[in-house]
Design a protein around this motif. Sequence first.
Motif, PDB file in Angstrom:
ATOM      1  N   GLY A 143      -3.239   9.821   2.620  1.00  0.00           N
ATOM      2  CA  GLY A 143      -3.416   9.352   1.246  1.00  0.00           C
ATOM      3  C   GLY A 143      -4.180   8.054   1.147  1.00  0.00           C
ATOM      4  O   GLY A 143      -4.204   7.418   0.097  1.00  0.00           O
ATOM      5  N   GLY A 144      -4.793   7.629   2.237  1.00  0.00           N
ATOM      6  CA  GLY A 144      -5.503   6.353   2.247  1.00  0.00           C
ATOM      7  C   GLY A 144      -4.572   5.211   2.617  1.00  0.00           C
ATOM      8  O   GLY A 144      -3.427   5.419   3.009  1.00  0.00           O
ATOM      9  N   HIS A 145      -5.089   4.001   2.475  1.00  0.00           N
ATOM     10  CA  HIS A 145      -4.312   2.818   2.838  1.00  0.00           C
ATOM     11  C   HIS A 145      -4.554   1.736   1.797  1.00  0.00           C
ATOM     12  O   HIS A 145      -5.703   1.390   1.500  1.00  0.00           O
ATOM     13  N   LYS A 146      -3.466   1.186   1.251  1.00  0.00           N
ATOM     14  CA  LYS A 146      -3.582   0.155   0.215  1.00  0.00           C
ATOM     15  C   LYS A 146      -4.351  -1.068   0.706  1.00  0.00           C
ATOM     16  O   LYS A 146      -5.033  -1.731  -0.074  1.00  0.00           O
ATOM     17  N   ALA A 147      -4.240  -1.398   1.987  1.00  0.00           N
ATOM     18  CA  ALA A 147      -4.944  -2.570   2.510  1.00  0.00           C
ATOM     19  C   ALA A 147      -6.460  -2.418   2.380  1.00  0.00           C
ATOM     20  O   ALA A 147      -7.173  -3.409   2.204  1.00  0.00           O
ATOM     21  N   ALA A 148      -6.951  -1.176   2.450  1.00  0.00           N
ATOM     22  CA  ALA A 148      -8.394  -0.960   2.273  1.00  0.00           C
ATOM     23  C   ALA A 148      -8.809  -1.351   0.862  1.00  0.00           C
ATOM     24  O   ALA A 148      -9.839  -2.008   0.671  1.00  0.00           O
ATOM     25  N   GLN A 149      -8.011  -0.969  -0.118  1.00  0.00           N
ATOM     26  CA  GLN A 149      -8.320  -1.343  -1.501  1.00  0.00           C
ATOM     27  C   GLN A 149      -8.240  -2.853  -1.684  1.00  0.00           C
ATOM     28  O   GLN A 149      -9.072  -3.444  -2.362  1.00  0.00           O
TER      29      GLN A 149
END
Length: 172
Positions: A143-149
């Motif tokens: 689901g992706g990674h919040k740190a990337a955002q």
Amino acid sequence: SLTDPRFADKVTENSLWRPLDFIMEGYAGVYFLEPYDAAKMPVLFVHGINGSPANFRTLVERLDRKRFQPWVYYYPSGAHLAGVADHLTQSIRNLQLRHGFRRFAVVAHSMGGLVSRGFILRFETPGSRATIPLYVTIATPWGGHKAAQTGIDTAPVVVRVWEDMAPASAYL
């Protein structure tokens, strides 16, 4: 060998921040850890962000080398994932033409799971000459990674892969 200097931490760190330099310096590609043997099924290992093939040392050391041969994919972890998946697809197709293997397994860690999923979607098309009977991912952020955002929103320099790793990105 997984102890080759090209797999050193400094090189992998640069692959995140300077992915095009990593490619131009000739690091990207599929590496064989032993001569090709048609009697053994290849197992392709795909590392995660800031990683290298050396991260799979323990798994490779414990692989049944009578039945399997380890291959490792090394890529710049700062590059867009679609481009990396395209590169891996082209690399494996070229190897398949050269060696004629009919099946292989894929083992991936973290972001390598996203890379390898993109590769599998491109590779396993009608008429493919090889199948992938086993696909294992370890700690893949599906689901992706919040740190990337957070990096996209706050960092003075944005690493391209963060755009693909952000939750709900076009790549995901």
